[in-house]
Design an enzyme around this catalytic site. Sequence first.
Site, PDB file in Angstrom:
ATOM      1  CB  SER A 182      -0.974   0.156   1.338  1.00  0.00           C
ATOM      2  OG  SER A 182      -1.559   1.155   1.544  1.00  0.00           O
TER       3      SER A 182
ATOM      4  CE1 TYR B 282      -4.527  -2.012   5.053  1.00  0.00           C
ATOM      5  CE2 TYR B 282      -3.206   0.000   4.643  1.00  0.00           C
ATOM      6  CZ  TYR B 282      -3.830  -1.238   4.189  1.00  0.00           C
ATOM      7  OH  TYR B 282      -4.139  -1.320   2.813  1.00  0.00           O
TER       8      TYR B 282
HETATM    9  P1  NAD Z   1     -11.501  -6.164   0.247  1.00  0.00           P
HETATM   10  O1  NAD Z   1     -11.952  -5.891   1.600  1.00  0.00           O
HETATM   11  O2  NAD Z   1     -12.227  -5.583  -0.834  1.00  0.00           O
HETATM   12  O3  NAD Z   1     -10.853  -7.511   0.145  1.00  0.00           O
HETATM   13  C1  NAD Z   1     -10.104  -8.199   1.077  1.00  0.00           C
HETATM   14  C2  NAD Z   1     -10.144  -9.819   0.936  1.00  0.00           C
HETATM   15  O4  NAD Z   1      -9.168 -10.353   1.878  1.00  0.00           O
HETATM   16  C3  NAD Z   1     -11.400 -10.420   0.780  1.00  0.00           C
HETATM   17  O5  NAD Z   1     -11.290 -11.386  -0.282  1.00  0.00           O
HETATM   18  C4  NAD Z   1     -11.368 -11.152   2.133  1.00  0.00           C
HETATM   19  O6  NAD Z   1     -11.992 -12.376   2.107  1.00  0.00           O
HETATM   20  C5  NAD Z   1      -9.939 -11.386   2.437  1.00  0.00           C
HETATM   21  N1  NAD Z   1      -9.759 -11.409   3.868  1.00  0.00           N
HETATM   22  C6  NAD Z   1     -10.204 -10.719   4.935  1.00  0.00           C
HETATM   23  N2  NAD Z   1      -9.887 -11.178   5.853  1.00  0.00           N
HETATM   24  C7  NAD Z   1      -9.471 -12.482   5.970  1.00  0.00           C
HETATM   25  C8  NAD Z   1      -8.924 -13.275   6.619  1.00  0.00           C
HETATM   26  N3  NAD Z   1      -8.978 -13.369   8.189  1.00  0.00           N
HETATM   27  N4  NAD Z   1      -8.421 -14.431   6.033  1.00  0.00           N
HETATM   28  C9  NAD Z   1      -8.271 -14.871   4.685  1.00  0.00           C
HETATM   29  N5  NAD Z   1      -8.807 -13.633   3.891  1.00  0.00           N
HETATM   30  C10 NAD Z   1      -9.102 -12.776   4.570  1.00  0.00           C
HETATM   31  O7  NAD Z   1      -9.914  -5.343   0.376  1.00  0.00           O
HETATM   32  P2  NAD Z   1      -9.157  -4.720  -0.913  1.00  0.00           P
HETATM   33  O8  NAD Z   1      -9.412  -3.223  -0.706  1.00  0.00           O
HETATM   34  O9  NAD Z   1      -9.333  -5.119  -2.310  1.00  0.00           O
HETATM   35  O10 NAD Z   1      -7.744  -5.091  -0.396  1.00  0.00           O
HETATM   36  C11 NAD Z   1      -6.947  -5.877  -0.911  1.00  0.00           C
HETATM   37  C12 NAD Z   1      -5.435  -5.678  -0.277  1.00  0.00           C
HETATM   38  O11 NAD Z   1      -5.106  -4.428  -0.938  1.00  0.00           O
HETATM   39  C13 NAD Z   1      -5.269  -5.641   1.011  1.00  0.00           C
HETATM   40  O12 NAD Z   1      -4.194  -6.210   1.222  1.00  0.00           O
HETATM   41  C14 NAD Z   1      -5.324  -4.036   1.268  1.00  0.00           C
HETATM   42  O13 NAD Z   1      -4.584  -3.791   2.276  1.00  0.00           O
HETATM   43  C15 NAD Z   1      -4.489  -3.650  -0.010  1.00  0.00           C
HETATM   44  N6  NAD Z   1      -4.746  -2.118  -0.398  1.00  0.00           N
HETATM   45  C16 NAD Z   1      -6.176  -1.884  -0.627  1.00  0.00           C
HETATM   46  C17 NAD Z   1      -6.392  -0.528  -0.871  1.00  0.00           C
HETATM   47  C18 NAD Z   1      -7.598   0.202  -1.305  1.00  0.00           C
HETATM   48  O14 NAD Z   1      -7.607   1.525  -1.360  1.00  0.00           O
HETATM   49  N7  NAD Z   1      -8.668  -0.421  -1.416  1.00  0.00           N
HETATM   50  C19 NAD Z   1      -5.037   0.465  -0.986  1.00  0.00           C
HETATM   51  C20 NAD Z   1      -3.836  -0.195  -0.821  1.00  0.00           C
HETATM   52  C21 NAD Z   1      -3.827  -1.323  -0.389  1.00  0.00           C
END
Ligand code: NAD
Length: 262
Positions: free
Chosen positions: A144, A157
Amino acid sequence: MSVLQNKTALVTGSSSGIGLGVARYLATTGCRIMMHGIEPESEVTAAMHELELAGALDVQYRSVDISQPGKAQALADDTRQALGDIDILINNAGIQHVAPVTGFDDAAWDRVIEINLSAPFRLIRQVLPSMRERGWGRIINIASVHGQVASPNKAAYVAAKHGLIGLTKTVALETATDPITCNAICPGWVRTPLVEAQLEVRAEHSGLTVEEEAVELVREKQPSLGFVSPDDIGGAVGFLCSDSANQMTGAALTIDGGWTAQ
Ligand code: NAD
């Protein structure tokens, strides 16, 4: 034929958001894909079908909470049995918890660190030996911008994502002479359920609508004034898996609409 045809990819957290965008891209290359999340398979069948139609050779799904002891390792073993040795590991599953340091409870801290940092470590440790034996591998950690800069109220985080970039560099050095690369991708705001939850809390406090808060959110940090899309991240994964990126390892590829350029 794509160089990724027939390769096996495990994409953690691919039931929604960024992980699904990545899986969608990999499907077009003819990979075998293990989707993963905590939702029951019935909630993911439409997405699985979409990946098959897009060209994936095989698509399976496992609902596994990787915060639980032994589960990350078991997920890797299960993927290997179901779809063959893992050629591409995308460590994407992640959670957020928002609270000031003084009010950040131990359970929330441990959970964020376990899912966002320790599970990627355990999965990498599990897949590396077979990547070495087979002479090819791609490990991509979805970090991130919070792996590079901080924001208040996101201590666990930010710590986990900085740690994930450190882990990426260490694995890159340990595999530097192998035909294996390990890189991180650092997205800015992507409008997924993880961000939607934060928008709803902000809207409750401000009295603005969720849509107004979405405009505010990007205005605060992201000079492009637009969200990054899950498919943008999928495209970056495609590049990192390609032969053009053979010499790219230990990098943190930022895709943030200018957030960290400021
Ligand atoms: P999201 O909430 O859409 O998806 C999260 C995923 O993680 C889902 O598939 C969920 O089932 C899984 N998950 C959650 N808890 C879990 C657990 N205990 N065990 C196994 N799986 C689990 O989130 P997203 O925004 O798509 O995030 C995906 C990645 O991208 C994350 O690592 C997040 O930190 C990173 N990220 C997101 C953003 C953003 O703006 N959305 C920005 C930077 C980084």
